[in-house]
Design a protein around this motif. Structure first.
Motif, PDB file in Angstrom:
ATOM      1  N   PHE A  88       0.979  -1.374   0.122  1.00  0.00           N
ATOM      2  CA  PHE A  88      -0.239   0.385  -0.263  1.00  0.00           C
ATOM      3  C   PHE A  88       0.665   1.124  -0.153  1.00  0.00           C
ATOM      4  O   PHE A  88       0.481   2.510  -0.328  1.00  0.00           O
ATOM      5  CB  PHE A  88      -1.363  -0.263   0.771  1.00  0.00           C
ATOM      6  CG  PHE A  88      -1.924   1.178   1.010  1.00  0.00           C
ATOM      7  CD1 PHE A  88      -3.375   1.112   1.090  1.00  0.00           C
ATOM      8  CD2 PHE A  88      -0.801   2.693   1.667  1.00  0.00           C
ATOM      9  CE1 PHE A  88      -3.844   2.550   0.724  1.00  0.00           C
ATOM     10  CE2 PHE A  88      -1.848   3.564   2.129  1.00  0.00           C
ATOM     11  CZ  PHE A  88      -3.689   3.692   1.485  1.00  0.00           C
ATOM     12  N   LEU A  89       2.271   1.129   0.758  1.00  0.00           N
ATOM     13  CA  LEU A  89       2.786   2.722   0.927  1.00  0.00           C
ATOM     14  C   LEU A  89       4.029   2.725  -0.428  1.00  0.00           C
ATOM     15  O   LEU A  89       3.787   3.914  -0.730  1.00  0.00           O
ATOM     16  CB  LEU A  89       3.448   2.674   2.324  1.00  0.00           C
ATOM     17  CG  LEU A  89       2.916   2.801   3.493  1.00  0.00           C
ATOM     18  CD1 LEU A  89       3.762   2.624   4.495  1.00  0.00           C
ATOM     19  CD2 LEU A  89       2.248   4.578   3.800  1.00  0.00           C
ATOM     20  N   LEU A 113      -9.133  -2.083   2.000  1.00  0.00           N
ATOM     21  CA  LEU A 113      -9.467  -1.005   1.648  1.00  0.00           C
ATOM     22  C   LEU A 113     -10.028   0.385   2.029  1.00  0.00           C
ATOM     23  O   LEU A 113     -11.096   0.021   1.638  1.00  0.00           O
ATOM     24  CB  LEU A 113      -8.538  -1.134   0.070  1.00  0.00           C
ATOM     25  CG  LEU A 113      -8.032   0.558  -0.862  1.00  0.00           C
ATOM     26  CD1 LEU A 113      -6.903   0.766  -0.269  1.00  0.00           C
ATOM     27  CD2 LEU A 113      -8.423   0.448  -1.847  1.00  0.00           C
ATOM     28  N   LEU A 114     -10.042   1.075   2.969  1.00  0.00           N
ATOM     29  CA  LEU A 114     -10.999   2.331   3.609  1.00  0.00           C
ATOM     30  C   LEU A 114     -10.317   3.491   2.252  1.00  0.00           C
ATOM     31  O   LEU A 114      -9.364   3.541   1.913  1.00  0.00           O
ATOM     32  CB  LEU A 114      -9.828   2.197   4.379  1.00  0.00           C
ATOM     33  CG  LEU A 114     -10.094   1.501   5.911  1.00  0.00           C
ATOM     34  CD1 LEU A 114      -9.648   1.711   7.025  1.00  0.00           C
ATOM     35  CD2 LEU A 114     -11.502   0.319   5.737  1.00  0.00           C
ATOM     36  N   PRO A 162      -3.420   3.994  -3.483  1.00  0.00           N
ATOM     37  CA  PRO A 162      -4.870   3.430  -4.512  1.00  0.00           C
ATOM     38  C   PRO A 162      -4.843   5.029  -4.273  1.00  0.00           C
ATOM     39  O   PRO A 162      -5.360   5.954  -3.435  1.00  0.00           O
ATOM     40  CB  PRO A 162      -5.760   2.823  -3.634  1.00  0.00           C
ATOM     41  CG  PRO A 162      -4.555   2.024  -3.604  1.00  0.00           C
ATOM     42  CD  PRO A 162      -3.171   2.359  -2.521  1.00  0.00           C
ATOM     43  N   PRO A 163      -5.064   5.235  -5.198  1.00  0.00           N
ATOM     44  CA  PRO A 163      -6.213   6.705  -6.041  1.00  0.00           C
ATOM     45  C   PRO A 163      -6.848   6.902  -4.240  1.00  0.00           C
ATOM     46  O   PRO A 163      -7.872   6.361  -5.134  1.00  0.00           O
ATOM     47  CB  PRO A 163      -6.424   7.344  -6.991  1.00  0.00           C
ATOM     48  CG  PRO A 163      -4.938   6.804  -7.853  1.00  0.00           C
ATOM     49  CD  PRO A 163      -5.337   4.927  -7.069  1.00  0.00           C
ATOM     50  N   GLY A 164      -7.233   8.059  -3.219  1.00  0.00           N
ATOM     51  CA  GLY A 164      -8.753   8.331  -2.971  1.00  0.00           C
ATOM     52  C   GLY A 164      -8.622   7.615  -1.566  1.00  0.00           C
ATOM     53  O   GLY A 164      -9.319   7.018  -0.448  1.00  0.00           O
ATOM     54  N   ALA A 165      -7.449   6.775  -0.943  1.00  0.00           N
ATOM     55  CA  ALA A 165      -7.933   5.659  -0.283  1.00  0.00           C
ATOM     56  C   ALA A 165      -6.705   6.086   1.281  1.00  0.00           C
ATOM     57  O   ALA A 165      -6.023   7.814   0.559  1.00  0.00           O
ATOM     58  CB  ALA A 165      -6.291   4.382  -0.964  1.00  0.00           C
TER      59      ALA A 165
END
Length: 205
Positions: A148-149, A184-185, A153-156
């Motif tokens: 993730f880092l 995914l939040l 993802p865009p908007g996460a």
């Protein structure tokens, strides 16, 4: 009458031949001298580097995907209850998997989770916050946090493993395991499945 100092003709030929063709020991000695010279001038090192490069291009030397994912060390502050033992185990696990995770005990976990936009139905025992401000809720495997880092993802806003699944990092009980999802939040309050963990081996990577 031949002189006592005169050598037979075949002996003369052998003597001339030995002068023109060095012995096996002489050839080995010259090779050793050449190797020493190459090492001293750095040419042998360059050759070795070139060889390694060609091996890499041919696919003989490859880096694993996991090594690429975990190459960068990320910092995490982990907010937890002072008496939570499984939170401490997760912190130790993360520090052994390429993170610099530090515990921060607090009595205000609920307020923190709400302020960070973590829905009540996906909350767990601890909340980790990266130096970039992303949140990681619960017992998430290190591989997913690195992924993730390194490619957010865009908007996460982060990831979550709801509740406290048995067999997740920090929640190990022998060989017991229950499959679980990594969610995914997103900033808009939505969530989706980011990953699925289906075995104990996958869980503790």
């Amino acid at each position: 009458m031949a002189s006592k100092n005169t050598l037979p003709e075949n002996a003369l030929l052998e003597t001339k031949s030995s002068r023109l063709m060095p012995s096996k020991e002489g050839r080995i000695s010259k090779k050793l001298m050449l190797i020493s010279l190459l090492m001293a001038t750095g040419l042998l090192g360059a050759s070795a580097v070139n060889y390694m490069g060609s091996e890499a291009l041919s696919g003989n030397v490859t880096a694993s995907k996991d090594a690429e994912i975990t190459a960068q060390v990320h910092s995490l502050v982990v907010y937890k209850d002072p008496n939570c033992g499984c939170c401490g185990k997760w912190i130790d696990y993360m520090n052994n998997h390429g993170f610099d995770a530090k515990a921060h005990d607090t009595e205000q976990l609920s307020s923190l989770k709400q302020a960070k936009g973590i829905p009540a139905n996906v909350q767990s025992c601890h909340t980790a916050i990266s130096s970039q401000g992303f949140v990681f809720e619960g017992h998430i495997p290190a591989t997913y946090v690195h992924q993730f880092l390194n490619d957010t993802p865009p908007g996460a806003i982060g990831l979550a493993v709801p509740a406290m699944p048995v067999g997740s990092p920090g929640m190990e009980y022998g060989d017991q395991f229950r499959p679980y999802q990594v969610l995914l939040l997103n900033k808009d309050g939505s969530r989706s499945v980011y990953g699925e963990v289906n075995s104990l081996e996958e869980s503790v990577l």
